[in-house]
Enzyme design. Structure first.
Site, mmCIF file in Angstrom:
data_model
loop_
_atom_site.group_PDB
_atom_site.id
_atom_site.type_symbol
_atom_site.label_atom_id
_atom_site.label_comp_id
_atom_site.label_asym_id
_atom_site.label_seq_id
_atom_site.Cartn_x
_atom_site.Cartn_y
_atom_site.Cartn_z
ATOM 1 N N CYS A 164 38.081 -14.670 -27.589
ATOM 2 C CA CYS A 164 37.289 -15.881 -27.291
ATOM 3 C C CYS A 164 36.366 -16.311 -28.436
ATOM 4 O O CYS A 164 36.203 -17.499 -28.680
ATOM 5 C CB CYS A 164 36.518 -15.709 -25.993
ATOM 6 S SG CYS A 164 37.612 -15.403 -24.601
ATOM 7 N N HIS B 284 30.333 -20.182 -25.120
ATOM 8 C CA HIS B 284 31.704 -20.006 -24.634
ATOM 9 C C HIS B 284 31.703 -20.241 -23.124
ATOM 10 O O HIS B 284 30.801 -19.779 -22.415
ATOM 11 C CB HIS B 284 32.166 -18.585 -24.971
ATOM 12 C CG HIS B 284 33.488 -18.253 -24.370
ATOM 13 N ND1 HIS B 284 34.559 -19.117 -24.419
ATOM 14 C CD2 HIS B 284 33.920 -17.161 -23.687
ATOM 15 C CE1 HIS B 284 35.592 -18.566 -23.800
ATOM 16 N NE2 HIS B 284 35.223 -17.391 -23.343
ATOM 17 N N ASN C 288 38.194 -21.281 -18.605
ATOM 18 C CA ASN C 288 37.997 -20.527 -19.846
ATOM 19 C C ASN C 288 39.188 -20.781 -20.775
ATOM 20 O O ASN C 288 40.295 -20.331 -20.491
ATOM 21 C CB ASN C 288 37.870 -19.036 -19.504
ATOM 22 C CG ASN C 288 37.648 -18.165 -20.728
ATOM 23 O OD1 ASN C 288 37.831 -18.597 -21.862
ATOM 24 N ND2 ASN C 288 37.266 -16.919 -20.488
HETATM 25 N N1 COA Z 1 39.369 -15.641 -4.852
HETATM 26 C C1 COA Z 1 38.809 -14.986 -3.823
HETATM 27 N N2 COA Z 1 38.350 -13.708 -3.921
HETATM 28 C C2 COA Z 1 38.476 -13.111 -5.114
HETATM 29 C C3 COA Z 1 39.051 -13.761 -6.219
HETATM 30 C C4 COA Z 1 39.496 -15.073 -6.065
HETATM 31 N N3 COA Z 1 40.048 -15.770 -7.066
HETATM 32 N N4 COA Z 1 39.018 -12.902 -7.283
HETATM 33 C C5 COA Z 1 38.455 -11.765 -6.847
HETATM 34 N N5 COA Z 1 38.133 -11.895 -5.540
HETATM 35 C C6 COA Z 1 37.487 -10.909 -4.664
HETATM 36 C C7 COA Z 1 37.637 -9.487 -5.146
HETATM 37 O O1 COA Z 1 38.885 -8.972 -4.753
HETATM 38 C C8 COA Z 1 36.467 -8.815 -4.484
HETATM 39 O O2 COA Z 1 36.814 -8.539 -3.160
HETATM 40 P P1 COA Z 1 36.348 -7.142 -2.467
HETATM 41 O O3 COA Z 1 34.838 -7.192 -2.510
HETATM 42 O O4 COA Z 1 36.936 -7.237 -1.116
HETATM 43 O O5 COA Z 1 36.911 -6.073 -3.348
HETATM 44 C C9 COA Z 1 35.391 -9.899 -4.434
HETATM 45 O O6 COA Z 1 36.080 -11.138 -4.646
HETATM 46 C C10 COA Z 1 34.325 -9.733 -5.482
HETATM 47 O O7 COA Z 1 34.950 -9.450 -6.708
HETATM 48 P P2 COA Z 1 34.119 -9.224 -8.029
HETATM 49 O O8 COA Z 1 35.052 -8.944 -9.142
HETATM 50 O O9 COA Z 1 32.996 -8.278 -7.786
HETATM 51 O O10 COA Z 1 33.467 -10.677 -8.192
HETATM 52 P P3 COA Z 1 32.471 -11.174 -9.273
HETATM 53 O O11 COA Z 1 31.311 -11.808 -8.623
HETATM 54 O O12 COA Z 1 32.217 -10.159 -10.351
HETATM 55 O O13 COA Z 1 33.314 -12.356 -9.949
HETATM 56 C C11 COA Z 1 34.640 -12.747 -11.889
HETATM 57 C C12 COA Z 1 34.542 -12.060 -10.558
HETATM 58 C C13 COA Z 1 35.963 -12.385 -12.556
HETATM 59 C C14 COA Z 1 34.572 -14.258 -11.677
HETATM 60 C C15 COA Z 1 33.435 -12.323 -12.775
HETATM 61 O O14 COA Z 1 33.292 -10.923 -12.741
HETATM 62 C C16 COA Z 1 33.587 -12.747 -14.193
HETATM 63 O O15 COA Z 1 33.530 -13.924 -14.516
HETATM 64 N N6 COA Z 1 33.761 -11.786 -15.146
HETATM 65 C C17 COA Z 1 33.911 -12.098 -16.529
HETATM 66 C C18 COA Z 1 35.303 -12.530 -16.781
HETATM 67 C C19 COA Z 1 35.462 -13.154 -18.112
HETATM 68 O O16 COA Z 1 34.669 -13.968 -18.476
HETATM 69 N N7 COA Z 1 36.504 -12.777 -18.827
HETATM 70 C C20 COA Z 1 36.828 -13.334 -20.063
HETATM 71 C C21 COA Z 1 35.858 -12.879 -21.089
HETATM 72 S S1 COA Z 1 35.837 -14.037 -22.330
#
Ligand code: COA
Length: 326
Positions: free
Chosen positions: A112, A252, A282
């Site tokens: 990224c 970003h 993203n």
């Molecule tokens: N729709 C519905 N539920 C979803 C889902 C979706 N698209 N994706 C994940 N979930 C669920 C998970 O399975 C989890 O369920 P559980 O509690 O029953 O296990 C719940 O939502 C919470 O998941 P979690 O991963 O803790 O959520 P979060 O608040 O951390 O959000 C991201 C997830 C991926 C949005 C967040 O962690 C994030 O943005 N991370 C950085 C990713 C990133 O930027 N990557 C690129 C780097 S440049």
């Protein structure tokens, strides 16, 4: 000698995919995606549109904005984690598409923050006598490497490209300084398992869906917040500037909550932060040049504005630039 951005342009595919479209085939909801990430829709390139196609269109717009022709370029750098193929470099394909020859061209893989890395590398090169104009492109076709059956990754990404023409310049405008960082020890939190030399593509890797991105989202989130905050503070210190000197924070666009945490650390009001994640998701190395091009088009960037870019991604890698716009 300074380095100025004399032209900027971007391109995103026409195909808009909303959160509601994703609800039709994934166990997800518009509400979940919107509140957890800030994304409302994203652009998805059609199957026959490669990264070089996106990059070329962005490059043509940047060249037009700069008022120079591709013939005037001394080098082309494409920052991408999703090249057309391993070789030749996507930058070589872009050169061919632009109808020119005999220019050095190479790809840079820094995930990224690739565009931020490429701005710093190009700035260094422009301080050598050999180069006057360098085209830097951030371009990604990430959706082709996300598993459409994995709601945790597929909903987050989009496709697009942004490009900037950099030139030697002794005016007070341009790239003031940059800071780059990396830590390979945490690479297994975000990676593409197969298709490279570690695990070449095979029937087995395809059956196991190993040609799709694997990510531990919550872990990546924590590291993104910490490193983007730290990079922003470091680059300010390096430039001898205070937080309040910044006109625009252009982060970003990975998650609006990561952006908010970075903004809060800098003590900036929301109106100083440019956010377009709602429209594009993203787009990795393309997100910052797409944002800059859009800001220029909307007339938001004024001569003399101090712009702080900051990013974080797979590797891990991170980085920030300070640009005096003009
Ligand atoms: N729709 C519905 N539920 C979803 C889902 C979706 N698209 N994706 C994940 N979930 C669920 C998970 O399975 C989890 O369920 P559980 O509690 O029953 O296990 C719940 O939502 C919470 O998941 P979690 O991963 O803790 O959520 P979060 O608040 O951390 O959000 C991201 C997830 C991926 C949005 C967040 O962690 C994030 O943005 N991370 C950085 C990713 C990133 O930027 N990557 C690129 C780097 S440049």
């Amino acid at each position: 000698m300074g380095v100025r951005i004399i032209g900027i342009g971007s391109y995103v595919p026409d195909n808009v995919v909303t959160n509601f479209d994703l609800e039709k085939f994934l166990d997800t909801s518009d509400e979940w995606i919107r509140t957890r990430t800030g994304i409302v829709e994203r652009r998805i390139a059609p199957p026959d549109m490669a990264t070089s196609d996106l990059a070329t269109r962005a490059a043509e717009r940047a060249l037009k904005d700069a008022g120079i022709s591709a013939e005037d370029l001394d080098m082309i750098i494409v920052a991408t984690a999703t090249p057309d193929m391993f070789y030749p470099a996507t930058a070589c394909i872009v050169q061919k598409n632009l109808g020119v020859r005999k220019k050095p061209c190479f790809d840079m893989e820094a995930a990224c923050p690739g565009f931020i890395y490429a701005l710093d590398v190009a700035s260094g090169l422009l301080n050598l006598p050999n180069y006057r104009h360098i085209l830097v492109i951030g371009a990604e076709n990430l959706t082709k490497f996300m598993d459409p059956e994995d709601r945790a990754t597929y909903v987050l990404f989009g496709d697009g490209a942004g490009a900037a023409v950099l030139t030697k310049d002794d005016s007070p405008y341009g790239i003031i300084t940059s800071c780059l960082g990396g830590d390979g020890n945490l690479g297994d939190l975000l990676y593409l398992p197969a298709g490279g030399s570690r695990r070449p593509a095979s029937k087995e890797t395809v059956e196991k869906r190993l040609h799709y991105t694997v990510m531990k989202g919550r872990e990546v989130f924590k590291h993104a917040v910490l490193n983007m905050q730290a990079a922003a503070l470091t680059v300010l210190q390096r430039a001898g500037l205070k937080k309040e000197d910044i006109t625009w924070l252009v982060p970003h666009q990975a998650n609006v909550r990561i952006i908010d945490a970075t903004r809060e650390k800098l003590g900036l009001p929301p109106e100083k932060v440019y956010i377009n994640i709602d429209k594009y998701g993203n787009t990795s190395a393309a997100s910052i040049p797409i944002a800059l091009a859009e800001m220029k088009e909307k007339g938001l960037l004024k001569r003399g504005d101090l712009v702080l870019t900051v990013s974080f991604g797979a590797g891990f890698t991170w980085g920030a630039n300070i640009i005096r716009w003009g």
